[in-house]
Design a protein around this motif. Structure first.
Motif, PDB file in Angstrom:
ATOM      1  N   SER A 189       0.847  -1.190   0.000  1.00 27.09           N
ATOM      2  CA  SER A 189       0.000   0.000   0.000  1.00 27.09           C
ATOM      3  C   SER A 189       0.883   1.240   0.000  1.00 27.09           C
ATOM      4  O   SER A 189       1.937   1.261   0.640  1.00 27.09           O
ATOM      5  N   SER A 190       0.476   2.253  -0.730  1.00 23.10           N
ATOM      6  CA  SER A 190       1.314   3.442  -0.893  1.00 23.10           C
ATOM      7  C   SER A 190       1.665   4.080   0.452  1.00 23.10           C
ATOM      8  O   SER A 190       0.918   4.000   1.417  1.00 23.10           O
ATOM      9  N   ALA A 191       2.814   4.725   0.469  1.00 22.84           N
ATOM     10  CA  ALA A 191       3.341   5.330   1.685  1.00 22.84           C
ATOM     11  C   ALA A 191       2.473   6.494   2.140  1.00 22.84           C
ATOM     12  O   ALA A 191       1.718   7.085   1.363  1.00 22.84           O
ATOM     13  N   LEU A 192       2.598   6.829   3.415  1.00 22.78           N
ATOM     14  CA  LEU A 192       1.939   8.028   3.944  1.00 22.78           C
ATOM     15  C   LEU A 192       2.333   9.253   3.126  1.00 22.78           C
ATOM     16  O   LEU A 192       3.490   9.399   2.726  1.00 22.78           O
ATOM     17  N   ASN A 193       1.385  10.150   2.925  1.00 25.59           N
ATOM     18  CA  ASN A 193       1.647  11.331   2.111  1.00 25.59           C
ATOM     19  C   ASN A 193       2.535  12.345   2.851  1.00 25.59           C
ATOM     20  O   ASN A 193       2.474  12.471   4.075  1.00 25.59           O
ATOM     21  N   PRO A 194       3.361  13.098   2.106  1.00 24.68           N
ATOM     22  CA  PRO A 194       4.317  14.031   2.714  1.00 24.68           C
ATOM     23  C   PRO A 194       3.725  14.998   3.733  1.00 24.68           C
ATOM     24  O   PRO A 194       4.300  15.171   4.815  1.00 24.68           O
ATOM     25  N   PRO A 195       2.572  15.660   3.452  1.00 23.46           N
ATOM     26  CA  PRO A 195       2.065  16.597   4.461  1.00 23.46           C
ATOM     27  C   PRO A 195       1.695  15.916   5.769  1.00 23.46           C
ATOM     28  O   PRO A 195       1.873  16.500   6.850  1.00 23.46           O
ATOM     29  N   ASP A 196       1.185  14.685   5.692  1.00 18.79           N
ATOM     30  CA  ASP A 196       0.850  13.950   6.910  1.00 18.79           C
ATOM     31  C   ASP A 196       2.106  13.626   7.713  1.00 18.79           C
ATOM     32  O   ASP A 196       2.124  13.750   8.946  1.00 18.79           O
ATOM     33  N   VAL A 197       3.152  13.202   7.021  1.00 17.30           N
ATOM     34  CA  VAL A 197       4.397  12.836   7.701  1.00 17.30           C
ATOM     35  C   VAL A 197       5.024  14.070   8.357  1.00 17.30           C
ATOM     36  O   VAL A 197       5.455  14.028   9.520  1.00 17.30           O
ATOM     37  N   ALA A 198       5.050  15.173   7.629  1.00 20.49           N
ATOM     38  CA  ALA A 198       5.625  16.403   8.179  1.00 20.49           C
ATOM     39  C   ALA A 198       4.823  16.901   9.383  1.00 20.49           C
ATOM     40  O   ALA A 198       5.392  17.373  10.372  1.00 20.49           O
ATOM     41  N   ALA A 199       3.510  16.781   9.301  1.00 26.39           N
ATOM     42  CA  ALA A 199       2.664  17.190  10.427  1.00 26.39           C
ATOM     43  C   ALA A 199       2.946  16.323  11.646  1.00 26.39           C
ATOM     44  O   ALA A 199       3.008  16.821  12.780  1.00 26.39           O
ATOM     45  N   ALA A 200       3.126  15.019  11.432  1.00 31.16           N
ATOM     46  CA  ALA A 200       3.423  14.111  12.540  1.00 31.16           C
ATOM     47  C   ALA A 200       4.778  14.434  13.165  1.00 31.16           C
ATOM     48  O   ALA A 200       4.952  14.362  14.386  1.00 31.16           O
ATOM     49  N   ILE A 201       5.756  14.782  12.329  1.00 28.72           N
ATOM     50  CA  ILE A 201       7.070  15.194  12.852  1.00 28.72           C
ATOM     51  C   ILE A 201       6.914  16.394  13.783  1.00 28.72           C
ATOM     52  O   ILE A 201       7.485  16.437  14.881  1.00 28.72           O
ATOM     53  N   ALA A 202       6.112  17.361  13.357  1.00 28.92           N
ATOM     54  CA  ALA A 202       5.886  18.552  14.182  1.00 28.92           C
ATOM     55  C   ALA A 202       5.214  18.188  15.506  1.00 28.92           C
ATOM     56  O   ALA A 202       5.537  18.753  16.560  1.00 28.92           O
ATOM     57  N   SER A 203       4.288  17.234  15.483  1.00 32.26           N
ATOM     58  CA  SER A 203       3.616  16.799  16.710  1.00 32.26           C
ATOM     59  C   SER A 203       4.607  16.185  17.687  1.00 32.26           C
ATOM     60  O   SER A 203       4.579  16.482  18.895  1.00 32.26           O
ATOM     61  N   VAL A 204       5.471  15.312  17.172  1.00 32.46           N
ATOM     62  CA  VAL A 204       6.468  14.682  18.043  1.00 32.46           C
ATOM     63  C   VAL A 204       7.386  15.739  18.645  1.00 32.46           C
ATOM     64  O   VAL A 204       7.721  15.685  19.835  1.00 32.46           O
ATOM     65  N   GLU A 205       7.773  16.703  17.827  1.00 32.38           N
ATOM     66  CA  GLU A 205       8.666  17.765  18.319  1.00 32.38           C
ATOM     67  C   GLU A 205       8.001  18.585  19.427  1.00 32.38           C
ATOM     68  O   GLU A 205       8.665  18.970  20.404  1.00 32.38           O
ATOM     69  N   ILE A 206       6.704  18.852  19.283  1.00 34.58           N
ATOM     70  CA  ILE A 206       5.991  19.605  20.317  1.00 34.58           C
ATOM     71  C   ILE A 206       6.004  18.840  21.641  1.00 34.58           C
ATOM     72  O   ILE A 206       6.253  19.403  22.710  1.00 34.58           O
ATOM     73  N   LEU A 207       5.749  17.527  21.573  1.00 33.03           N
ATOM     74  CA  LEU A 207       5.730  16.722  22.791  1.00 33.03           C
ATOM     75  C   LEU A 207       7.118  16.546  23.396  1.00 33.03           C
ATOM     76  O   LEU A 207       7.272  16.527  24.618  1.00 33.03           O
ATOM     77  N   GLN A 208       8.131  16.412  22.528  1.00 32.45           N
ATOM     78  CA  GLN A 208       9.498  16.298  23.030  1.00 32.45           C
ATOM     79  C   GLN A 208       9.889  17.546  23.822  1.00 32.45           C
ATOM     80  O   GLN A 208      10.554  17.470  24.854  1.00 32.45           O
ATOM     81  N   LYS A 209       9.446  18.687  23.320  1.00 35.89           N
ATOM     82  CA  LYS A 209       9.858  19.966  23.900  1.00 35.89           C
ATOM     83  C   LYS A 209       9.150  20.276  25.213  1.00 35.89           C
ATOM     84  O   LYS A 209       9.747  20.837  26.144  1.00 35.89           O
ATOM     85  N   SER A 210       7.858  19.913  25.312  1.00 31.07           N
ATOM     86  CA  SER A 210       7.075  20.321  26.474  1.00 31.07           C
ATOM     87  C   SER A 210       5.986  19.305  26.793  1.00 31.07           C
ATOM     88  O   SER A 210       5.413  18.698  25.885  1.00 31.07           O
ATOM     89  N   ASP A 211       5.702  19.142  28.088  1.00 30.14           N
ATOM     90  CA  ASP A 211       4.587  18.285  28.503  1.00 30.14           C
ATOM     91  C   ASP A 211       3.396  19.115  28.992  1.00 30.14           C
ATOM     92  O   ASP A 211       2.503  18.609  29.666  1.00 30.14           O
ATOM     93  N   GLU A 212       3.379  20.400  28.634  1.00 29.89           N
ATOM     94  CA  GLU A 212       2.316  21.308  29.080  1.00 29.89           C
ATOM     95  C   GLU A 212       0.934  20.809  28.664  1.00 29.89           C
ATOM     96  O   GLU A 212      -0.013  20.834  29.454  1.00 29.89           O
ATOM     97  N   LEU A 213       0.798  20.352  27.409  1.00 35.75           N
ATOM     98  CA  LEU A 213      -0.507  19.904  26.926  1.00 35.75           C
ATOM     99  C   LEU A 213      -0.954  18.628  27.632  1.00 35.75           C
ATOM    100  O   LEU A 213      -2.141  18.448  27.914  1.00 35.75           O
ATOM    101  N   VAL A 214      -0.013  17.735  27.916  1.00 33.50           N
ATOM    102  CA  VAL A 214      -0.344  16.495  28.617  1.00 33.50           C
ATOM    103  C   VAL A 214      -0.868  16.813  30.018  1.00 33.50           C
ATOM    104  O   VAL A 214      -1.873  16.250  30.471  1.00 33.50           O
TER     105      VAL A 214
END
Length: 395
Positions: free
Chosen positions: A270-295
């Motif tokens: 099955s085709s790979a995840l699309n680029p905008p989805d992957v980039a958005a997920a990278i940004a999400s991980v970076e937000i969580l790595q940086k801060s646990d405020e939202l958690v």
């Protein structure tokens, strides 16, 4: 009788029993308040735990990726579909989860199908040891494998030990469990599972779809919550809930992940995840790595909502998670509650009925997020008090 009349009969039967689900249509971005069928309502049934689905940094990352990489990946990962973004996300996820490696799939469902059906296959000297209330994707992964399975009772470690004893001579044994059970919000007793796995030389596979972004340090999940990084073999995570995007992954030992790249069917076919989805997920991980405020905000909101509902007399079961099952038991009453919350109080909260949960355990499943305000949640508590009295459920 026309050849498709049976479908009409089945649908009518669902409606008569209160089991027919009305699918609402959102006309706005996911958030604490959404527009549904032209009406602004308080959204209490989304898995968008941290409010990241419409976060400015996530949207910016997706837009930037479209400009740099286009919209589609264009191929399966093993031919021409692996972009540097995919590799970056897999590396960031492995680091976030404190594991050696990770492999991306198109969804959490596909991750379970791909990994579970690959780790033990039909004809091998192997067996699945599966939790009674595991998610449908785990069940379908085992079906796709064709290998035998034994089922142990929900959260029952004595029964798990008994089942492991029955299959102790098998070469490959894979204990498979949800980390957080999505209908009840209770947690798998992972320390005890890990101990039994070591005793019986079994592998452990945890579906952490609802633990990601919620449990553990900075939302690293249930394995981090229990500090079991070196004692759980495989962690499946989804990017569509707390991370606010789409996709799934499995994290674990480097060699095992490499094996999934060679044999995991959704990865291969099955085709790979699309680029905008992957980039958005990278940004999400970076937000969580940086801060646990939202958690922390998510848990603060969770405690506020659950205390308010329990004080009114509602049974929330054994939840240890933001998943908040307000038990109404009767299917038709749950459907009425959902409809009246929507019509009379502008609260969007779907009823959960059979076959998603057993007959007689119908509920409204509420899911607070970090994006809700205390005023939002107090409004929900007040509405449940008012409607509970109107229906006679609360005395």
């Amino acid at each position: 009788m026309a050849k498709l009349d049976w479908i009409t009969e089945e649908l009518n039967e669902l409606k008569e029993k209160g089991l027919y689900v009305k699918i609402r249509v959102l006309q706005s971005a996911q958030g604490p308040w959404v527009v549904v069928d032209g009406k602004k309502v308080l959204n209490m049934c989304s898995n968008n735990y941290l409010g990241l689905a419409a976060h400015p940094k996530i949207k910016e990352a997706a837009i930037r990726a479209i400009l740099d990489y286009g919209v589609g990946a264009g191929a399966v990962r093993t031919i021409a579909g692996t972009m540097e973004l995919h590799v970056e996300l897999e590396e960031k996820l492995a680091k976030f989860k404190k594991r050696e490696a990770a492999i991306l799939f198109q969804s959490g469902y596909n991750a379970n199908l791909g990994a579970i059906s690959t780790l033990i296959k039909k004809g091998e000297d192997g067996v699945f040891v599966s939790e009674e209330l595991n998610h449908a994707s785990i069940i379908d992964g085992m079906r796709l494998s064709g290998a035998p399975k034994v089922i142990y009772k929900h959260l029952d470690m004595e029964d798990l030990k008994k089942k492991l004893e029955e299959v102790k001579d098998k070469k490959k044994k894979l204990i498979v469990t949800d980390g957080v059970f999505s209908m009840d919000g209770d947690l798998a007793p992972l320390p005890e599972i890990a101990e039994l796995a070591e005793q019986y030389d079994a592998m452990v596979y945890v579906d952490d779809a609802h633990g990601e972004g919620v449990l553990g340090e900075h939302g690293r999940g249930i394995v981090d919550h229990f500090k079991l990084h070196n004692r759980v073999d495989f962690e499946m995570g989804t990017l569509s809930k707390a991370f606010g995007v789409i996709g799934g992954y499995v994290a674990g030992p480097e060699e095992a992940i490499d094996y999934l790249r060679q044999r995991g069917r959704p990865f291969l076919f099955s085709s790979a995840l699309n680029p905008p989805d992957v980039a958005a997920a990278i940004a999400s991980v970076e937000i969580l790595q940086k801060s646990d405020e939202l958690v922390k905000k998510l848990w603060d909101n969770t405690h506020f909502l659950q205390k308010g509902l329990r004080d009114l007399g509602y049974d929330l079961g054994n939840t240890k998670h933001p998943i908040t099952p307000v038990m109404l038991y009767d299917e038709k009453l749950a459907q009425e509650f959902s409809r009246r919350l929507y019509d009379e109080y502008n609260i969007f909260a779907q009823a959960i009925v059979y076959p998603t949960v057993p007959l007689g355990t119908a509920r409204i499943r509420l899911e607070p997020s970090a994006a809700h305000t205390k005023e939002d949640l107090q409004y929900v508590i007040d509405a449940f008090e008012d409607l509970g009295k109107k229906t006679g459920f609360l005395k």
